[in-house]
Enzyme design. Structure first.
Site, PDB file in Angstrom:
ATOM      1  N   GLU A   1     -33.615 -18.846 -28.301  1.00  0.00           N
ATOM      2  CA  GLU A   1     -34.184 -19.636 -27.206  1.00  0.00           C
ATOM      3  C   GLU A   1     -34.905 -20.837 -27.817  1.00  0.00           C
ATOM      4  OE1 GLU A   1     -36.607 -19.204 -23.040  1.00  0.00           O
ATOM      5  OE2 GLU A   1     -37.237 -17.879 -24.661  1.00  0.00           O
TER       6      GLU A   1
ATOM      7  N   GLY B   1     -41.254 -11.973 -28.882  1.00  0.00           N
ATOM      8  CA  GLY B   1     -42.392 -12.752 -29.367  1.00  0.00           C
ATOM      9  C   GLY B   1     -41.934 -14.061 -29.981  1.00  0.00           C
TER      10      GLY B   1
ATOM     11  N   ASP C   1     -39.970 -12.289 -16.740  1.00  0.00           N
ATOM     12  CA  ASP C   1     -41.351 -12.303 -16.254  1.00  0.00           C
ATOM     13  C   ASP C   1     -41.417 -12.822 -14.816  1.00  0.00           C
ATOM     14  OD1 ASP C   1     -42.359 -11.364 -18.725  1.00  0.00           O
ATOM     15  OD2 ASP C   1     -42.281 -13.398 -19.530  1.00  0.00           O
TER      16      ASP C   1
END
Length: 179
Positions: A61, A31, A140
């Site tokens: 990140e 998240g 993803d």
């Protein structure tokens, strides 16, 4: 996976129940990296570690190299999801290398999300050359439209890594030493 935006005290009661199933092999904190102090998750990760789970977290990140080191130290992480910010600090890279912490890196995700300008300039090579154990991953697949094979091929086509280096990285992903 535990969403970082969740209150860890709210998560703990059902987390205890999930651990009793003896089904899960790892825990991952994901998240918005900057949404909640990593210290709030220490009790969850401590409990997960006591149950023998592999400890991972998405960090570095969007944060800093210091955030990566802090997360590894406080949560006693085995691996970091992304972690590319570590390339900005030689001390953090040395720390990761010396402690055998793997960075699971998703190059296309980093590119599409604007964390790097190009694959050619992606910090994965700096990390690798500094002795940090890296793996190449997809993130993803439905969103970024690239699987692991395509990620490897892209890094090869952009001359980021040689075939031998990519083979070593592949072995890192399999959790084995290169023959």
């Amino acid at each position: 996976g535990i969403k970082r935006e969740l209150d860890p005290e709210t998560v703990m009661p059902w987390f205890d129940e999930l651990l009793d199933f003896d089904y899960f092999g790892s825990i991952d904190l994901y998240g918005e990296e900057l949404s909640r102090d990593i210290r709030e998750f220490i009790p969850l990760f401590k409990k997960a570690g006591e149950h023998g789970l592999k400890l991972k977290a998405h960090v570095g990140e969007f944060g800093t190299a210091d955030d990566v080191r802090e997360a590894v130290e406080l949560l006693e992480l085995d691996a970091v999801q992304h972690g590319i910010a570590a390339a900005g600090d030689s001390r953090v890279m040395r720390f990761l290398s010396e402690n055998g912490i793997t960075l699971n890196i998703c190059p296309t995700s980093n590119l599409v999300l604007g964390r790097v300008e190009s694959l050619k300039t992606h910090p994965i090579k700096v990390l690798y050359d500094s002795g940090v154990k890296v793996t190449v991953n997809s993130d993803d697949v439905l969103v970024f439209n690239k699987g692991v094979s395509e990620e490897f091929l892209s890094l090869y086509k952009e001359s980021v890594f040689s075939p031998l280096e990519l083979d070593e990285i592949r072995h890192n992903g399999l959790g084995e030493e290169r023959p």
